[in-house]
Design an enzyme around this catalytic site. Structure first.
Site, mmCIF file in Angstrom:
data_model
loop_
_atom_site.group_PDB
_atom_site.id
_atom_site.type_symbol
_atom_site.label_atom_id
_atom_site.label_comp_id
_atom_site.label_asym_id
_atom_site.label_seq_id
_atom_site.Cartn_x
_atom_site.Cartn_y
_atom_site.Cartn_z
ATOM 1 N N HIS A 84 43.554 42.395 51.753
ATOM 2 C CA HIS A 84 42.333 42.366 50.962
ATOM 3 C C HIS A 84 41.637 41.037 51.257
ATOM 4 O O HIS A 84 42.234 40.134 51.863
ATOM 5 C CB HIS A 84 42.687 42.469 49.475
ATOM 6 C CG HIS A 84 42.910 43.875 48.993
ATOM 7 N ND1 HIS A 84 43.070 44.192 47.662
ATOM 8 C CD2 HIS A 84 42.986 45.045 49.665
ATOM 9 C CE1 HIS A 84 43.225 45.492 47.532
ATOM 10 N NE2 HIS A 84 43.184 46.045 48.727
ATOM 11 N N GLU B 26 40.840 38.442 49.432
ATOM 12 C CA GLU B 26 41.486 37.254 48.864
ATOM 13 C C GLU B 26 42.778 36.933 49.619
ATOM 14 O O GLU B 26 43.098 35.754 49.852
ATOM 15 C CB GLU B 26 41.807 37.491 47.382
ATOM 16 C CG GLU B 26 40.586 37.786 46.512
ATOM 17 C CD GLU B 26 40.322 39.286 46.376
ATOM 18 O OE1 GLU B 26 40.469 40.036 47.369
ATOM 19 O OE2 GLU B 26 39.972 39.713 45.250
ATOM 20 N N SER C 154 36.001 41.509 41.686
ATOM 21 C CA SER C 154 37.110 41.276 40.753
ATOM 22 C C SER C 154 38.459 41.594 41.413
ATOM 23 O O SER C 154 38.614 42.642 42.040
ATOM 24 C CB SER C 154 36.888 42.180 39.530
ATOM 25 O OG SER C 154 37.842 41.938 38.528
ATOM 26 N N CYS D 198 42.094 42.768 42.483
ATOM 27 C CA CYS D 198 43.049 43.846 42.205
ATOM 28 C C CYS D 198 44.390 43.249 41.781
ATOM 29 O O CYS D 198 44.600 42.037 41.872
ATOM 30 C CB CYS D 198 43.215 44.714 43.454
ATOM 31 S SG CYS D 198 44.457 44.063 44.607
ATOM 32 N N CYS E 227 46.031 40.913 44.555
ATOM 33 C CA CYS E 227 45.362 39.619 44.739
ATOM 34 C C CYS E 227 45.514 38.766 43.483
ATOM 35 O O CYS E 227 45.699 37.546 43.575
ATOM 36 C CB CYS E 227 43.896 39.846 45.084
ATOM 37 S SG CYS E 227 43.689 40.755 46.635
#
Lengths: 145, 145
Positions: free
Chosen positions: A50, A52, A77, A79, A82
């Site tokens: 992802h 991040e 935002s 998950c 992350c």
């Protein structure tokens, strides 16, 4: 626009240009970007990269004390995965582009003492809205649904 | 010894032989191993490749429905990041070698409906005990402390 969120948006756009999911992130330490990345599910067939996670990986191996002084910027935002990385490394502050397209584990992060700033940035919202409309299956895959 | 936990231990030992942190993991689907990995902090200077993350990454990109049918085996109780990946992908069952050396986010996982089997396996405990005694700084870094 905050220069760091702008850098995260630039990463998201780069991901989109590569045919990927438009979510970007940067890690900031002592007023400068030390790692930047974007979602690489499509580009690398990745399960774990992802935005991040990619930014954290590209920050590289550091002592735990380093992460405790960082701020993570992300266009969306975080998950559970992350958010878990943020909790693991005790990153004290996360700046979130928006949480209207997807609400991640913000309550869990706040419960761990993480400061969250949610910008509801129109550019971030627009990137996700267009992507989710065009590629609903790919988006569902990215959040395990 | 369960063949899948044995495979996770084999991965942990491979990591140790490489000079790394001895934590291994395998992902099992439909009675066979579809991904296996071990902690690569030292070997790759990685921030995110804990054993479970490495096994998930090596499982490769799959539809969300696939992970919901998997069992994850890990030699050590999963940290917040790895627990977050399990929650993200709705992996229904995790078999844990031991949680005496380190107690991860087991309560959070259970709260998300994940079935946890903790074996308290002496081989897993011994691997971590020796490693933590010899390399306390490296172990602290791996769990963000």
């Amino acid at each position: 626009m905050d220069e760091f969120m702008q850098a995260a948006i630039d990463e998201a756009r780069q991901g989109l240009a590569e045919g990927g999911i438009p979510i970007g992130s940067v890690v900031v330490h002592d007023g400068r970007i030390v790692g930047r990345g974007h979602n690489r599910r499509v580009q690398q067939g990745s399960t774990i990269l992802h935005g991040e996670m990619d930014a954290l990986e590209r920050t590289g191996r550091k002592p735990a004390s380093f992460y405790k002084e960082c701020t993570l910027y992300t266009t969306l935002s975080p998950c559970p995965m992350c958010a878990g990385a943020i909790v693991l490394y005790k990153i004290p502050r996360v700046v979130i582009g928006e949480n209207r397209s997807f609400m991640g584990e913000e309550a869990w992060l706040a419960g761990h003492g993480v400061t969250l700033d949610v910008l509801q940035d129109e550019t971030c919202i627009g990137l996700m809205h267009e992507f989710m409309t065009r590629h609903p299956g790919l988006w569902a895959e990215d959040i395990g649904e």
